[in-house]
Design an enzyme around this catalytic site. Structure first.
Site, PDB file in Angstrom:
ATOM      1  N   GLU A  56     -37.135 -37.641 -16.649  1.00 55.73           N
ATOM      2  CA  GLU A  56     -36.820 -36.227 -16.392  1.00 55.73           C
ATOM      3  C   GLU A  56     -35.475 -35.857 -17.003  1.00 55.73           C
ATOM      4  O   GLU A  56     -35.321 -34.816 -17.652  1.00 55.73           O
ATOM      5  CB  GLU A  56     -36.766 -35.957 -14.877  1.00 55.73           C
ATOM      6  CG  GLU A  56     -38.073 -36.198 -14.146  1.00 55.73           C
ATOM      7  CD  GLU A  56     -38.222 -37.617 -13.607  1.00 55.73           C
ATOM      8  OE1 GLU A  56     -37.838 -38.580 -14.311  1.00 55.73           O
ATOM      9  OE2 GLU A  56     -38.728 -37.757 -12.485  1.00 55.73           O
ATOM     10  N   CYS A  90     -32.150 -37.074 -10.419  1.00 54.80           N
ATOM     11  CA  CYS A  90     -32.925 -36.125 -11.240  1.00 54.80           C
ATOM     12  C   CYS A  90     -33.144 -34.804 -10.499  1.00 54.80           C
ATOM     13  O   CYS A  90     -33.108 -33.735 -11.108  1.00 54.80           O
ATOM     14  CB  CYS A  90     -34.260 -36.736 -11.647  1.00 54.80           C
ATOM     15  SG  CYS A  90     -34.073 -38.007 -12.909  1.00 54.80           S
TER      16      CYS A  90
HETATM   17  N1  THU Z   1     -38.018 -43.434 -13.189  1.00 51.86           N
HETATM   18  C1  THU Z   1     -38.173 -42.291 -13.919  1.00 51.86           C
HETATM   19  O1  THU Z   1     -37.978 -42.278 -15.141  1.00 51.86           O
HETATM   20  N2  THU Z   1     -38.527 -41.154 -13.261  1.00 51.86           N
HETATM   21  C2  THU Z   1     -38.917 -41.109 -11.965  1.00 51.86           C
HETATM   22  O2  THU Z   1     -39.337 -40.061 -11.500  1.00 51.86           O
HETATM   23  C3  THU Z   1     -38.810 -42.316 -11.131  1.00 51.86           C
HETATM   24  C4  THU Z   1     -38.170 -43.486 -11.754  1.00 51.86           C
HETATM   25  C5  THU Z   1     -37.724 -44.681 -13.911  1.00 51.86           C
HETATM   26  C6  THU Z   1     -36.344 -45.242 -13.795  1.00 51.86           C
HETATM   27  C7  THU Z   1     -36.597 -46.707 -14.122  1.00 51.86           C
HETATM   28  O3  THU Z   1     -36.622 -46.885 -15.518  1.00 51.86           O
HETATM   29  C8  THU Z   1     -37.996 -46.964 -13.611  1.00 51.86           C
HETATM   30  O4  THU Z   1     -38.587 -45.698 -13.437  1.00 51.86           O
HETATM   31  C9  THU Z   1     -38.061 -47.740 -12.313  1.00 51.86           C
HETATM   32  O5  THU Z   1     -37.222 -47.181 -11.364  1.00 51.86           O
END
Ligand code: THU
Length: 132
Positions: A56, A90
């Site tokens: 995000e 986020c």
């Molecule tokens: N992560 C995201 O990119 N967006 C989300 O909504 C939840 C978590 C990523 C961060 C990390 O690279 C992985 O997911 C595990 O936490």
């Protein structure tokens, strides 16, 4: 709603470039700007875990760095089809650039759910802006 489905399909395309060698949890995002453009984002992990950037924020920072300031919707998808609910950091970033915006998430079996940013983060932190 067709527009939400289309944005969700764009988020799936963004999964291709996810860099998640530590968690193996890939995430894609597609962000619709008020100007009508779509920006993709993916998660980008780091060996120093705290330096990881979620999908995000990647999408929002890409778009802001290209001159955008207002966004309408963001769709988020996890590579394993679980619900990629935005983390707290986020949510605060979404509040900054799309406080009236919506978040489109997959709730299983391809079912989409739409949440308002303000539902996901009541009382987000704000400072007065001078827009520079
Ligand atoms: N992560 C995201 O990119 N967006 C989300 O909504 C939840 C978590 C990523 C961060 C990390 O690279 C992985 O997911 C595990 O936490």
């Amino acid at each position: 709603m067709e527009e939400n489905k289309a944005l969700f399909e764009e988020a799936k395309k963004a999964l291709e470039f996810a860099y998640a060698p530590y968690s193996h949890f890939t995430v894609g995002a597609a962000l619709l700007s008020a100007s009508g453009k779509i920006y993709h984002g993916c998660n980008i992990e780091n060996a120093s875990y705290g330096a990881t950037c979620c999908a995000e924020r990647t999408a929002i920072y890409k778009a802001v760095s290209q001159g955008e300031r207002e966004f309408l919707k963001i769709a988020v998808v996890a590579g394993d089809s679980s619900t990629a609910s935005p983390c707290g950091i986020c949510r605060q970033v979404l509040w900054e650039f799309m406080p009236q915006g919506e978040v489109i998430l997959e709730m299983g079996q391809g079912e989409l759910a739409v949440y308002k940013v303000k539902e996901l983060l009541p009382l987000g932190f704000e400072l007065a802006k001078d827009n520079t």
